[in-house]
Motif scaffolding. Structure first.
Motif, short mmCIF file in Angstrom:
data_model
loop_
_atom_site.label_atom_id
_atom_site.label_comp_id
_atom_site.label_asym_id
_atom_site.label_seq_id
_atom_site.Cartn_x
_atom_site.Cartn_y
_atom_site.Cartn_z
N VAL A 52 20.39 13.70 15.44
CA VAL A 52 21.74 13.30 15.86
C VAL A 52 22.47 12.87 14.60
O VAL A 52 22.39 11.72 14.19
CB VAL A 52 21.77 12.12 16.85
CG1 VAL A 52 23.16 12.00 17.50
CG2 VAL A 52 20.70 12.22 17.91
N ASN A 56 19.91 -2.17 16.33
CA ASN A 56 19.03 -2.44 17.47
C ASN A 56 18.08 -3.59 17.17
O ASN A 56 17.84 -4.46 18.01
CB ASN A 56 18.22 -1.19 17.82
CG ASN A 56 18.98 -0.23 18.72
OD1 ASN A 56 19.45 -0.62 19.78
ND2 ASN A 56 19.12 1.01 18.31
N GLY A 82 22.22 7.33 26.36
CA GLY A 82 22.10 8.55 25.57
C GLY A 82 20.76 8.61 24.85
O GLY A 82 20.67 8.23 23.69
N ALA A 120 22.97 4.31 20.47
CA ALA A 120 23.13 4.83 19.10
C ALA A 120 24.26 5.86 19.02
O ALA A 120 25.20 5.72 18.26
CB ALA A 120 21.83 5.40 18.59
N PHE A 121 24.16 6.90 19.85
CA PHE A 121 25.31 7.82 19.90
C PHE A 121 26.01 7.73 21.25
O PHE A 121 27.24 7.73 21.34
CB PHE A 121 24.88 9.25 19.57
CG PHE A 121 23.93 9.86 20.56
CD1 PHE A 121 24.39 10.61 21.61
CD2 PHE A 121 22.56 9.66 20.44
CE1 PHE A 121 23.51 11.16 22.55
CE2 PHE A 121 21.68 10.20 21.37
CZ PHE A 121 22.15 10.94 22.43
N LYS A 153 27.29 8.55 13.64
CA LYS A 153 26.87 9.68 14.47
C LYS A 153 28.09 10.20 15.21
O LYS A 153 28.83 11.03 14.68
CB LYS A 153 25.78 9.23 15.46
CG LYS A 153 24.45 8.92 14.81
CD LYS A 153 23.37 8.68 15.85
CE LYS A 153 21.98 8.67 15.26
NZ LYS A 153 21.67 7.45 14.48
C1 LIG Z 1 18.98 6.78 20.80
C2 LIG Z 1 18.81 6.46 19.35
N1 LIG Z 1 18.51 5.21 18.98
C3 LIG Z 1 18.35 4.85 17.69
C4 LIG Z 1 18.49 5.77 16.69
C5 LIG Z 1 18.33 5.36 15.26
O1 LIG Z 1 19.58 5.32 14.62
P1 LIG Z 1 19.72 5.44 13.05
O2 LIG Z 1 19.24 6.82 12.69
O3 LIG Z 1 21.18 5.26 12.77
O4 LIG Z 1 18.89 4.38 12.43
C6 LIG Z 1 18.80 7.11 17.02
C7 LIG Z 1 18.90 8.14 15.99
O5 LIG Z 1 19.09 9.29 16.25
C8 LIG Z 1 18.97 7.45 18.38
O6 LIG Z 1 19.27 8.70 18.76
#
Ligand SMILES: Cc1ncc(COP(=O)(O)O)c(C=O)c1O
Length: 490
Positions: free
Chosen positions: A95, A157, A248, A277-278, A307
């Motif tokens: 993503v 998170n 999501g 996140a997204f 994202k």
């Molecule tokens: C649902 C979800 N949570 C957390 C994350 C982690 O985010 P980041 O890559 O910005 O650390 C992602 C990454 O794709 C995600 O899709």
């Protein structure tokens, strides 16, 4: 005007040198915009050739500088062409967002101003507070909510979970660690992103303290199973503290029943954290908001602007409904950091008191620039367009005689596979597609089967890009199956 030669600085040493660097800077600006503008005509991804790779791997530590112009040439020839590809209109892997030219300018200005953004009486602090206020409004949070801009979803998170644990542990975790009371339990579905396991490990709770709950056929957490798990843990003497819901999921874009989880958390006195996140960005759209009903009731919410907010890396955000609770989990005093009544140290270290980091980048500025220059309506329209495109891709896959949909696509993620091919063959199809430079989806495994996964958080994609994707997968699929035999033979 220029210092004695004995006193060195890293700035250019003369007016002439400043002029040369300024001219180079203008050339860089032009070339990076040319690069972005012409991205569609370049391959999405190309492997770095071996000689370039060898240079990267063996270039010695530069003890003496070669000058900015020479370093820039190395960037143009050896780095820029071989990125992962996420600025391209046909990049749909994992993503990843693709950024905007305005975001590039925001980064440039932030680096030029270069504040450290721990807090205090600093315009950068006020910009971040402003961005957080805008985020609270867009996500249905109260204006007095607290928050923090972070490097990404993982970190945002982690902060939300840490605040929740501190709030609901029933003892002072900061002072006593985990020895201060019973085992603390956290609940989430098996579709939750891997950040949670890392966070549990890092917070010293270990993965044993994570209760992984099953999902229904829509990949949403099973509320009945969640309720039973909480009751069983209480009966066993453990202390449930937090439910992590997902808006999501990374695999399929599914969203847990957030309203039901909000009710449950209220009833059970648990912290309600949402990883959006997204997916949380879909809340910006009136049309899509219904899927996320209940998200605005979260105690904490994490999401990324890099994202589906299309801002350049890195920028994630955590919002915490209750500002005092947020601060209670992190604030610490030190004599050398103390607030003054007046002067630059007035106001205290607002941001350092809301998370782990003290010095932080001025990532708020690219968000501020993006939103002020483009407006959130334009960003929301791009989000809606991506969801439309996902629906369009589903329709193309359904019409294709050789492809099949692998999961429901409620948001912007479409999983499919070449129907007459094995997992290994589908994997081969994906790798050939990526190496062709035509498109970059990624993959996942759904119910034990490999799937090609298209995550659309790309404001540059057009419908024709999805038509090309389907046509190319059909073509490669035919060739791969012809070359390696039908699944029964493999
Ligand atoms: C649902 C979800 N949570 C957390 C994350 C982690 O985010 P980041 O890559 O910005 O650390 C992602 C990454 O794709 C995600 O899709």
């Amino acid at each position: 005007m220029y210092p004695d030669e004995k006193e060195k600085t890293l700035d250019p040493g003369s007016q002439q040198e400043w002029d040369r660097l300024r001219a180079l800077g203008h050339r860089m600006m032009d070339q990076i915009f040319d690069h972005l503008q012409g991205r569609r005509d370049q391959p999405v991804w190309q492997r770095m050739p071996d000689p370039v790779r060898r240079t990267m791997e063996h270039d010695p530590l530069p003890r003496e500088g070669e000058g900015a112009a020479a370093a820039y040439e190395s960037f143009v020839n050896g780095i820029l062409p071989y990125g992962i590809g996420n600025t391209h209109p046909r990049f749909w892997g994992w993503v990843m967002g693709n950024g905007t030219p305005e975001g590039v300018l925001g980064e440039l200005l932030a680096a030029g101003m270069n504040p450290n953004v721990g807090g205090f009486d600093d315009s950068a602090t006020l910009v971040e507070e402003q961005v957080l206020r805008w985020m609270a409004e867009m996500m249905g949070f109260p204006p007095e909510a607290s928050g923090l801009l972070m490097s990404g979803g993982t970190m945002a998170n982690l902060i939300g979970l840490a605040v929740g644990r501190h709030a609901k542990a029933g003892f002072d975790v900061r002072a006593q660690g985990l020895q201060g009371g019973p085992v603390l339990r956290v609940y989430a579905s098996r579709e939750t992103h891997s950040w949670l396991k890392k966070a549990m490990e890092l917070m010293g709770m270990g993965r044993v303290a994570l209760c992984t709950v099953g999902v229904d056929r829509h990949y949403r957490i099973r509320i009945d199973e969640l309720q039973q798990a909480i009751a069983a843990d209480r009966a066993a003497g453990m202390r449930p503290v937090c439910v992590v819901a997902t808006a999501g999921t990374v695999n399929t874009g599914a969203t847990d029943d957030l309203a039901a989880i909000a009710d449950l958390c209220e009833k059970e006195d648990l912290w309600f954290h949402v990883d959006g996140a997204f997916g949380a960005l879909a809340y910006w759209s009136e049309e899509l908001r219904g899927q996320l009903k209940g998200m605005e009731r979260a105690d904490s919410l994490a999401f990324d602007l890099h994202k589906w907010g299309y801002m350049p890396y890195d920028i994630g955000c955590v919002l915490v409904r209750d500002a005092e609770t947020h601060k209670a989990a992190f604030a610490s005093g030190a004599s050398y950091l103390v607030a003054m009544e007046r002067g630059p140290a007035a106001g205290g270290l607002q941001f350092a008191d809301r998370g782990i980091e003290l010095s932080r980048s001025f990532r708020a500025l690219k968000a501020w620039m993006s939103m002020k220059s483009q407006g959130v309506n334009a960003i929301t329209a791009a989000i809606e367009q991506n969801v439309e495109q996902a629906r369009y891709l589903v329709s193309l896959v359904e019409k294709s005689p050789s492809l099949e949909i692998a999961a429901e696509a409620p948001l912007n993620i479409v999983c499919f596979r070449y129907a007459g091919a094995s997992d290994e063959q589908n994997k081969e199809i994906l790798m050939q597609l990526q190496e062709s430079g035509v498109a970059v989806p990624s993959s996942t495994v759904l119910d034990g089967r490999f799937a090609i996964r298209v995550a659309i958080s790309n404001h540059r994609s057009r419908r024709e890009d999805f038509e090309l994707l389907v046509k190319t997968v059909e073509q490669i699929g035919r060739d791969v199956v012809a070359a390696t035999g039908s699944p029964a033979q493999t």
